[in-house]
Design an enzyme around this catalytic site. Structure first.
Site, PDB file in Angstrom:
ATOM      1  N   LYS A   1      -0.508 -17.353  20.444  1.00  0.00           N
ATOM      2  CA  LYS A   1      -1.923 -17.347  20.847  1.00  0.00           C
ATOM      3  C   LYS A   1      -2.131 -18.258  22.058  1.00  0.00           C
ATOM      4  CE  LYS A   1      -3.330 -16.164  16.152  1.00  0.00           C
ATOM      5  NZ  LYS A   1      -3.948 -16.524  14.875  1.00  0.00           N
TER       6      LYS A   1
ATOM      7  N   GLN B   1      -5.659 -21.813  11.915  1.00  0.00           N
ATOM      8  CA  GLN B   1      -4.626 -20.892  11.427  1.00  0.00           C
ATOM      9  C   GLN B   1      -4.519 -20.975   9.901  1.00  0.00           C
ATOM     10  OE1 GLN B   1      -3.163 -18.689  13.400  1.00  0.00           O
ATOM     11  NE2 GLN B   1      -1.961 -17.787  11.766  1.00  0.00           N
TER      12      GLN B   1
ATOM     13  N   ASP C   1     -12.334 -15.707  15.121  1.00  0.00           N
ATOM     14  CA  ASP C   1     -11.515 -15.056  14.086  1.00  0.00           C
ATOM     15  C   ASP C   1     -12.350 -14.069  13.269  1.00  0.00           C
ATOM     16  OD1 ASP C   1      -8.768 -15.369  13.794  1.00  0.00           O
ATOM     17  OD2 ASP C   1      -8.962 -17.421  13.037  1.00  0.00           O
TER      18      ASP C   1
HETATM   19  N1  GUN Z   1      -3.309 -16.017   9.258  1.00  0.00           N
HETATM   20  C1  GUN Z   1      -2.943 -14.733   9.180  1.00  0.00           C
HETATM   21  N2  GUN Z   1      -3.686 -13.974   9.999  1.00  0.00           N
HETATM   22  C2  GUN Z   1      -4.562 -14.791  10.596  1.00  0.00           C
HETATM   23  C3  GUN Z   1      -5.594 -14.592  11.558  1.00  0.00           C
HETATM   24  O1  GUN Z   1      -5.893 -13.499  12.015  1.00  0.00           O
HETATM   25  N3  GUN Z   1      -6.265 -15.714  11.935  1.00  0.00           N
HETATM   26  C4  GUN Z   1      -5.981 -16.941  11.437  1.00  0.00           C
HETATM   27  N4  GUN Z   1      -6.705 -17.980  11.856  1.00  0.00           N
HETATM   28  N5  GUN Z   1      -5.034 -17.161  10.542  1.00  0.00           N
HETATM   29  C5  GUN Z   1      -4.326 -16.077  10.133  1.00  0.00           C
END
Ligand code: GUN
Length: 291
Positions: A52, A96, A119
């Site tokens: 990211k 995350q 998100d």
């Molecule tokens: N963990 C698994 N998928 C995601 C996601 O799309 N965003 C975040 N923040 N954590 C995750």
């Protein structure tokens, strides 16, 4: 069989965002800025967050990575989120997941201001999405929509079977695919661990979104000829032949299922890169909303 190639589509999305970000700079406007919070040292989470941050640099966004030890208190994490909420330069905040057990995921998600919730996990974002209002869509289902649209996959009137009902993927994609606009207008069946006759249901599907997290679960005898398959699985399995010691497996037994498909996503290189492209889209929108 055609591949739904997440590498190609995500690159196209990122190229577009890069051009739009350059244009913003030329016009003296703010550059998008994403704050990512990573807790502990879960290998998979490290990889995702690194991707990211790298993607932010590729498209010309600013990013700030904030790391906490596994034993960070919920209070300290919330305090940091409150700071980021109030920081004008930060457009999007992501924490995350998964979080350590002693921290309430719900509390963390609800602390992030909805306008910075790139998100799309905040109940306000989810509620707006369900009602068809402008909202930040969760990145993985949003990425799937972008991919279906890129390949002009026909969805109207199709039977979409979603396997999995998580808040991150299964439930939101089931709502999005039933929306009254493209890519949507599907008849959607949501399957989960208590579903009876899963095989029979899957055999009726024109589109299958496999998001249950069991490697190579979906087999050739569970799908009909010409099906479109989106594989959301990304399980790490031990693989001595790999330098890393593991390989990534999807929820679909690609080798045996792919020949029956009209379109299918590979793993890796399918949904994964699209998730990141969608996050970049949301961050760009969050920045633009401040203009
Ligand atoms: N963990 C698994 N998928 C995601 C996601 O799309 N965003 C975040 N923040 N954590 C995750």
């Amino acid at each position: 069989m055609n591949l739904l190639d997440g590498k190609i589509v995500s690159q196209a999305v990122k190229d577009r965002l890069k051009a739009q970000t350059e244009e913003r700079m030329l016009n003296g406007k703010k550059v998008p800025h994403l704050a990512a919070i990573l807790i502990g040292n879960n290998g998979a989470s490290e990889t995702y967050v690194a991707s990211k941050v790298k993607s932010c640099a590729e498209v010309g966004f600013k990013s700030t990575l904030i790391r906490f030890d596994e034993d960070v208190t919920e209070q300290n994490l919330i305090f940091k989120l409150t700071e980021l909420n109030e920081d004008f330069d930060i457009d999007g905040i992501l924490v995350q997941l998964p979080l350590p057990k002693h921290i309430s995921e719900q509390k963390v998600i609800e602390t992030i201001y909805p306008e910075k919730d790139v998100d799309g996990f905040h109940p306000e974002s989810v509620g707006r999405m369900v009602q068809g209002l402008p909202a930040y869509y969760p990145a993985t289902p949003y990425g799937i929509l972008l991919m279906l649209a890129h390949y002009k996959i026909e969805t109207k009137g199709k039977h979409a079977v979603v396997i999995g009902r998580s808040n991150i993927v299964g439930r939101p994609i089931s709502i999005m695919l039933s929306k009254n606009e493209y890519p949507g207008n599907c008849t959607v069946t949501v399957c989960h661990s208590h579903t009876h006759n899963l095989k029979e249901i899957c055999l009726q599907a024109d589109i299958i979104v496999a998001a249950l997290g069991i490697p190579e679960f979906l087999k050739a005898d569970m799908v009909k000829e010409g099906v479109v398959i989106v594989d959301v699985g990304i399980t790490r399995v031990i693989d001595e032949t790999k330098k890393s010691g593991f390989s990534i497996k999807g929820d679909v037994d690609f080798k045996e299922v792919a020949p029956k498909c009209s379109f299918i996503t590979p793993v890796p290189g399918g949904v994964g890169p699209m998730t990141i492209a969608a996050l970049m889209m949301n961050t760009f929108k969050a920045c633009e909303a401040k203009d």
